[in-house]
Design a protein around this motif. Structure first.
Motif, PDB file in Angstrom:
ATOM      1  N   UNK A 123       0.838  -1.207   0.000  1.00  0.00           N
ATOM      2  CA  UNK A 123       0.000   0.000   0.000  1.00  0.00           C
ATOM      3  C   UNK A 123       0.875   1.260   0.000  1.00  0.00           C
ATOM      4  N   UNK A 124       1.931   1.233   0.789  1.00  0.00           N
ATOM      5  CA  UNK A 124       2.816   2.407   0.873  1.00  0.00           C
ATOM      6  C   UNK A 124       3.533   2.642  -0.462  1.00  0.00           C
ATOM      7  N   UNK A 125       3.948   1.560  -1.134  1.00  0.00           N
ATOM      8  CA  UNK A 125       4.585   1.721  -2.459  1.00  0.00           C
ATOM      9  C   UNK A 125       3.604   2.396  -3.414  1.00  0.00           C
ATOM     10  N   UNK A 126       2.361   1.907  -3.402  1.00  0.00           N
ATOM     11  CA  UNK A 126       1.351   2.405  -4.327  1.00  0.00           C
ATOM     12  C   UNK A 126       1.104   3.900  -4.126  1.00  0.00           C
ATOM     13  N   UNK A 127       1.074   4.308  -2.858  1.00  0.00           N
ATOM     14  CA  UNK A 127       0.780   5.711  -2.554  1.00  0.00           C
ATOM     15  C   UNK A 127       1.837   6.671  -3.069  1.00  0.00           C
ATOM     16  N   UNK A 128       3.086   6.249  -3.049  1.00  0.00           N
ATOM     17  CA  UNK A 128       4.166   7.216  -3.236  1.00  0.00           C
ATOM     18  C   UNK A 128       4.956   7.049  -4.537  1.00  0.00           C
ATOM     19  N   UNK A 129       4.810   5.884  -5.195  1.00  0.00           N
ATOM     20  CA  UNK A 129       5.714   5.584  -6.309  1.00  0.00           C
ATOM     21  C   UNK A 129       5.658   6.608  -7.454  1.00  0.00           C
ATOM     22  N   UNK A 130       4.455   7.019  -7.854  1.00  0.00           N
ATOM     23  CA  UNK A 130       4.338   7.973  -8.969  1.00  0.00           C
ATOM     24  C   UNK A 130       5.115   9.258  -8.687  1.00  0.00           C
ATOM     25  N   UNK A 131       4.961   9.767  -7.468  1.00  0.00           N
ATOM     26  CA  UNK A 131       5.671  10.992  -7.083  1.00  0.00           C
ATOM     27  C   UNK A 131       7.176  10.771  -7.105  1.00  0.00           C
ATOM     28  N   UNK A 132       7.610   9.620  -6.639  1.00  0.00           N
ATOM     29  CA  UNK A 132       9.052   9.308  -6.610  1.00  0.00           C
ATOM     30  C   UNK A 132       9.623   9.300  -8.037  1.00  0.00           C
ATOM     31  N   UNK A 133       8.875   8.726  -8.968  1.00  0.00           N
ATOM     32  CA  UNK A 133       9.344   8.640 -10.355  1.00  0.00           C
ATOM     33  C   UNK A 133       9.428  10.044 -10.966  1.00  0.00           C
ATOM     34  N   UNK A 134       8.374  10.848 -10.719  1.00  0.00           N
ATOM     35  CA  UNK A 134       8.411  12.234 -11.225  1.00  0.00           C
ATOM     36  C   UNK A 134       9.621  12.972 -10.696  1.00  0.00           C
ATOM     37  N   UNK A 135       9.891  12.777  -9.390  1.00  0.00           N
ATOM     38  CA  UNK A 135      11.031  13.484  -8.780  1.00  0.00           C
ATOM     39  C   UNK A 135      12.362  12.983  -9.321  1.00  0.00           C
ATOM     40  N   UNK A 136      12.469  11.680  -9.538  1.00  0.00           N
ATOM     41  CA  UNK A 136      13.733  11.126 -10.061  1.00  0.00           C
ATOM     42  C   UNK A 136      14.014  11.708 -11.437  1.00  0.00           C
ATOM     43  N   UNK A 137      12.969  11.812 -12.260  1.00  0.00           N
ATOM     44  CA  UNK A 137      13.160  12.378 -13.602  1.00  0.00           C
ATOM     45  C   UNK A 137      13.493  13.862 -13.511  1.00  0.00           C
ATOM     46  N   UNK A 138      12.777  14.614 -12.659  1.00  0.00           N
ATOM     47  CA  UNK A 138      13.038  16.055 -12.605  1.00  0.00           C
ATOM     48  C   UNK A 138      14.405  16.340 -11.967  1.00  0.00           C
ATOM     49  N   UNK A 139      14.796  15.561 -10.962  1.00  0.00           N
ATOM     50  CA  UNK A 139      16.150  15.724 -10.386  1.00  0.00           C
ATOM     51  C   UNK A 139      17.222  15.503 -11.454  1.00  0.00           C
ATOM     52  N   UNK A 140      16.945  14.587 -12.386  1.00  0.00           N
ATOM     53  CA  UNK A 140      17.911  14.296 -13.453  1.00  0.00           C
ATOM     54  C   UNK A 140      17.810  15.325 -14.586  1.00  0.00           C
ATOM     55  N   UNK A 141      16.802  16.170 -14.513  1.00  0.00           N
ATOM     56  CA  UNK A 141      16.595  17.175 -15.568  1.00  0.00           C
ATOM     57  C   UNK A 141      16.104  16.560 -16.870  1.00  0.00           C
ATOM     58  N   UNK A 142      15.355  15.467 -16.754  1.00  0.00           N
ATOM     59  CA  UNK A 142      14.906  14.745 -17.946  1.00  0.00           C
ATOM     60  C   UNK A 142      13.398  14.514 -17.905  1.00  0.00           C
ATOM     61  N   UNK A 143      12.868  14.119 -19.062  1.00  0.00           N
ATOM     62  CA  UNK A 143      11.491  13.622 -19.108  1.00  0.00           C
ATOM     63  C   UNK A 143      11.573  12.173 -19.575  1.00  0.00           C
ATOM     64  N   UNK A 144      10.428  11.504 -19.530  1.00  0.00           N
ATOM     65  CA  UNK A 144      10.390  10.098 -19.927  1.00  0.00           C
ATOM     66  C   UNK A 144      10.859   9.915 -21.377  1.00  0.00           C
TER      67      UNK A 144
END
Ligand code: KG4
Ligand code: ZN
Length: 353
Positions: free
Chosen positions: A58-79
């Motif tokens: 349940x905790x993975x489901x709640x937060x994963x989308x935000x984590x992915x968005x942040x990982x991409x934005x921290x890298x300065x990239x889009x999908x």
């Protein structure tokens, strides 16, 4: 680095860490970590003294989308900028693995990128290539919460199992020891911390499997010995720091003996040694333990090996190692996996040699 480099988004959800990362590189490495974020669910599981699978998924489901968005934005990239999407497909807690793998499938389909269903253990095994550019072959000591193995790694798909635990994994032994001693969860770092203030010779605990043929491990007898010691100590006779230090010393002596045996098996197996001599890679959460790292470094010196141990935050579960496993796949010219790929609760890295 020459030739094409690959940029991969990695997703890790197999246990109690929700993680996303972007890594760029080319095998054999080293690679460049463009972003690496890990959310540890420790607080959610702490009241139970261990990971509760339902809470984890349940905790993975709640937060994963935000984590992915942040990982991409921290890298300065889009999908659109990545060459592939890698997610842990097992082994691990099946609910969590499903969350990560399903999310990766949706992103891969939507963005038209290859999906790479990664073995979590492969991620740990290849981390030292990402951090140090270690070339094949190398001897891998994989020590985590669920695994304890010595493996000869001859290539990205060549794993030879020399030894594994016949009962508990070493990280599991640390976690149980912490519980016995009343130390907080997660146990490994707590035991290591307490051990620093203790006398490793205070209590005489067994050195499991020491001197035995082969390179298998065992830790359940040591755990029982510690439990008996603590029970007697309830009368006020034991010092927690001394018990932690004595336990850790026993683990180390056992690991050193078994790794020495694994080194001999590795040398018999691989006649073509690495370009810079024989390499011992230590991977998995327990590799974050400084005392274990130092003892293995000393062993390696005696045996003519060099050790490569990734920094602690890349030893414990993370998504950079999963992204890197994707880089390895793309570097090897391998295609992505089918979107129908199933998550796997069990998925051994290597069959017995
Ligand atoms: O690789 P990992 O993060 O998760 C698994 O795939 O299992 O490993 C977690 C394990 C836990 O058992 C934890 O107690 C142990 O690694 N660990 C340690 C230390 N840090 C984490 N064990 C001993 N000393 C440490 N410093
Ligand atoms: Zn792990």
């Amino acid at each position: 680095m020459t030739g094409k480099t690959w940029t991969v988004l990695g997703i890790e959800t197999s246990c109690d860490e929700t993680a996303a990362a972007v890594v760029r590189g080319q095998a054999p490495g080293p690679g460049e970590i463009l972003s690496n974020i890990v959310f540890s669910q420790t607080d959610a599981h702490a009241p139970y003294g261990g990971v509760v699978p339902e809470i984890a998924s349940r905790a993975h489901l709640e937060i994963l989308d935000t984590m992915i968005e942040r990982a991409l934005s921290d890298a300065g990239l889009t999908l659109a900028d990545v060459d592939g999407i890698a997610a842990t497909a097992g082994p691990g807690l099946i609910g969590g693995v499903m969350v990560g793998l399903t999310t990766a499938k949706a992103l891969a389909l939507g963005a038209g990128k290859p999906l790479m269903a990664v073995n979590h253990l492969m991620g740990h095994a290849m981390t030292a290539r990402m951090t140090h550019g270690v070339e094949f072959p190398f001897l891998l000591l994989l020590v985590s919460g669920g695994h304890c193995q010595l493996v000869g790694v001859g290539g990205p798909e060549d794993f030879r199992l020399y030894g594994s635990t016949i009962d508990d994994a070493v990280g599991e032994a640390f976690d149980k020891a912490a519980k016995i001693l009343g130390l907080p969860y997660p146990g490994g770092p707590a035991v290591e911390h307490a051990a620093r203030a203790g006398n490793p010779r205070a209590y005489d605990l067994p050195r499991p499997m020491k001197g035995r043929d082969g390179a298998d491990f065992s830790f359940s007898g040591l755990k029982t010995a510690l439990r008996l010691l603590a029970r007697d100590g309830a009368k006020g006779a034991i010092r927690i720091e001394d018990a932690a230090a004595s336990f850790q010393a026993a683990v180390i002596e056992s690991l050193i003996d078994r790794t020495r045996a694994g080194m001999a098996l590795f040398r018999g197996d691989f006649t073509n040694h690495g370009p810079r001599g024989d390499v011992l890679v230590v991977a998995g959460g327990v590799a974050a333990n400084q005392a274990i790292g130092a003892a293995l470094g000393k062993l390696a010196g005696e045996e003519g090996f060099v050790t490569r141990i990734p920094p602690p935050r890349l030893c414990t579960d993370n998504a950079a190692m999963i992204a890197w496993a994707g880089v390895e796949r793309l570097s090897a010219g391998r295609a992505g996996d089918a979107l129908g790929t199933s998550p796997r609760a069990r998925w051994p890295l290597a069959a017995p040699a």
